[in-house]
Write an enzyme that holds these catalytic residues in place. Structure first.
Site, PDB file in Angstrom:
ATOM      1  N   ARG A 227       0.843  -1.182   0.000  1.00 51.71           N
ATOM      2  CA  ARG A 227       0.000   0.000   0.000  1.00 51.71           C
ATOM      3  C   ARG A 227       0.883   1.238   0.000  1.00 51.71           C
ATOM      4  NH1 ARG A 227      -3.382  -2.815  -1.572  1.00 51.71           N
ATOM      5  NH2 ARG A 227      -5.499  -3.169  -0.777  1.00 51.71           N
TER       6      ARG A 227
ATOM      7  N   ASP B 227       3.910   0.034  -7.572  1.00 47.64           N
ATOM      8  CA  ASP B 227       2.558  -0.277  -8.038  1.00 47.64           C
ATOM      9  C   ASP B 227       1.537   0.528  -7.245  1.00 47.64           C
ATOM     10  OD1 ASP B 227       0.440  -1.696  -9.381  1.00 47.64           O
ATOM     11  OD2 ASP B 227       0.192  -2.899  -7.572  1.00 47.64           O
TER      12      ASP B 227
ATOM     13  N   GLU C 127      -3.352   8.274  -4.000  1.00 41.79           N
ATOM     14  CA  GLU C 127      -3.791   7.532  -5.181  1.00 41.79           C
ATOM     15  C   GLU C 127      -5.174   8.001  -5.588  1.00 41.79           C
ATOM     16  OE1 GLU C 127      -3.975   3.197  -5.367  1.00 41.79           O
ATOM     17  OE2 GLU C 127      -1.851   3.131  -4.849  1.00 41.79           O
TER      18      GLU C 127
ATOM     19  N   HIS D 148      -1.424   0.784  -9.727  1.00 43.57           N
ATOM     20  CA  HIS D 148      -2.102  -0.139  -8.810  1.00 43.57           C
ATOM     21  C   HIS D 148      -2.793  -1.271  -9.578  1.00 43.57           C
ATOM     22  CE1 HIS D 148      -4.108  -0.402  -4.588  1.00 43.57           C
ATOM     23  NE2 HIS D 148      -3.868  -1.598  -5.074  1.00 43.57           N
TER      24      HIS D 148
ATOM     25  N   GLY E  47      -1.531  -4.619  -9.460  1.00 42.72           N
ATOM     26  CA  GLY E  47      -0.942  -5.877  -9.010  1.00 42.72           C
ATOM     27  C   GLY E  47      -1.820  -7.089  -9.252  1.00 42.72           C
TER      28      GLY E  47
END
Length: 308
Positions: free
Chosen positions: A226, A249, A254, A273, A275
């Site tokens: 995170r 990632d 965000e 993001h 993954g």
């Protein structure tokens, strides 16, 4: 007539409903993406859309829910949006492989200058570079749950030295796992810091200016956990000094604002993001959802429950 209990399940899309396939007698499925009024006032199980925001989950207000089955591993921040009396289950077993795959890919891309070569290709420029390597590097895997273990399993064939770190030290399956209290000392000899921790207040800012300063010059920070785990300002400062590099990632905030300095920081490789966003997700989430429904229909406890 069957004696099976009647189970009503909400699925977010026709695609997932088709993937789940045939279900036990007595199970009714309803397609609801939580963007329209609830088609029922009660569900035994609700599967929200993938990466649901809090605004989407607010649609559950006033709906009785037995089990809220998330399609994500992380569940921090969701507890306040789980309807009264409902339990929350995460999607362990669905995303570990894909996330580990991306983590290794990010490490390779950063170590072997692949982002530079893509830019060179666009400019039709032939510019070989002598890069770093994943092989022979010391990789500290911070967070040794499902994702961390999957990352370590994929990195070992690269002839790396894996240093697993979890909340507490322990020996597990013949492997010594270091405790978080050893982190400061371990960072001093880390070539690649691989972050695979969940979010939440317990991990927020865990990697700040002090921890980043302990990493050797040229070290790579890879984050697939995170964004909140890393102090973004401190990381940007290290990147701008060209002392560290990063392959991310997840970031904080965000999505990353267009004018954020991280976008253009030297040595930064950023993906949005993704993954778990691979073709591997679709059959795996269908398998988990089907198993959860079958367990509920059989009167058994569901898997992966993370709240009471």
């Amino acid at each position: 007539m069957s004696d099976s209990p009647r189970i009503v399940v909400s699925l977010p899309s026709d695609e997932l409903a088709a993937d789940v396939g045939d279900l036990p007698e007595g199970v009714e499925t309803v397609v609801w993406d939580l963007r329209s009024p609830a088609p029922r006032d009660a569900f035994d199980m609700v599967v929200p859309p993938y990466m649901s925001g809090r605004r989407i989950l607010a649609a559950l207000d006033g709906v009785r829910v037995g089990l809220l089955q998330s399609q994500s591993i992380g569940y921090e921040g969701l507890a306040g949006y789980v309807p009264d009396g409902a339990r929350l289950a995460n999607a362990s077993s669905v995303h570990e492989t894909a996330t580990a795959e991306l983590a290794v890919g990010l490490a390779i891309a950063a170590q072997r200058n692949l982002a530079d070569y893509v830019r060179d290709q666009e400019a039709r420029r032939w510019a070989p570079l002598f890069g770093a390597s994943v092989a022979d590097s010391t990789v500290l895997v911070l967070g040794y749950g499902g994702v961390g273990k999957a990352i370590a399993a994929r990195l070992r064939p690269f002839e790396t030295d894996i240093v697993p770190v979890a909340s507490r030290a322990r020996d597990e399956d013949g492997e010594h796992i270091h405790g978080i209290d050893e982190l400061a000392e371990l960072l001093k000899t880390t070539d690649i810091l691989m972050i695979a921790l969940p979010g939440g207040e317990g991990t927020r800012g865990l990697i700040g200016a002090e921890q980043l300063a302990l990493l050797p010059d040229g070290a790579l920070v890879v984050n697939v956990g995170r964004g909140s785990i890393v102090d973004t300002d401190a990381l940007v400062a290290e990147l701008q000094r060209e002392r560290l590099r990063a392959a991310l990632d997840v970031v904080d905030p965000e999505p990353l604002p267009e004018d954020h300095p991280l976008w253009h920081a030297p040595g930064a490789l950023i993906v949005p993001h993704v993954g778990g966003a691979s073709e591997a997700m679709r059959p795996r989430i269908a398998r988990l959802v089907r198993e959860q429904i079958e367990r509920l229909a059989a009167g058994e406890e569901p898997r992966n429950v993370v709240t009471p």
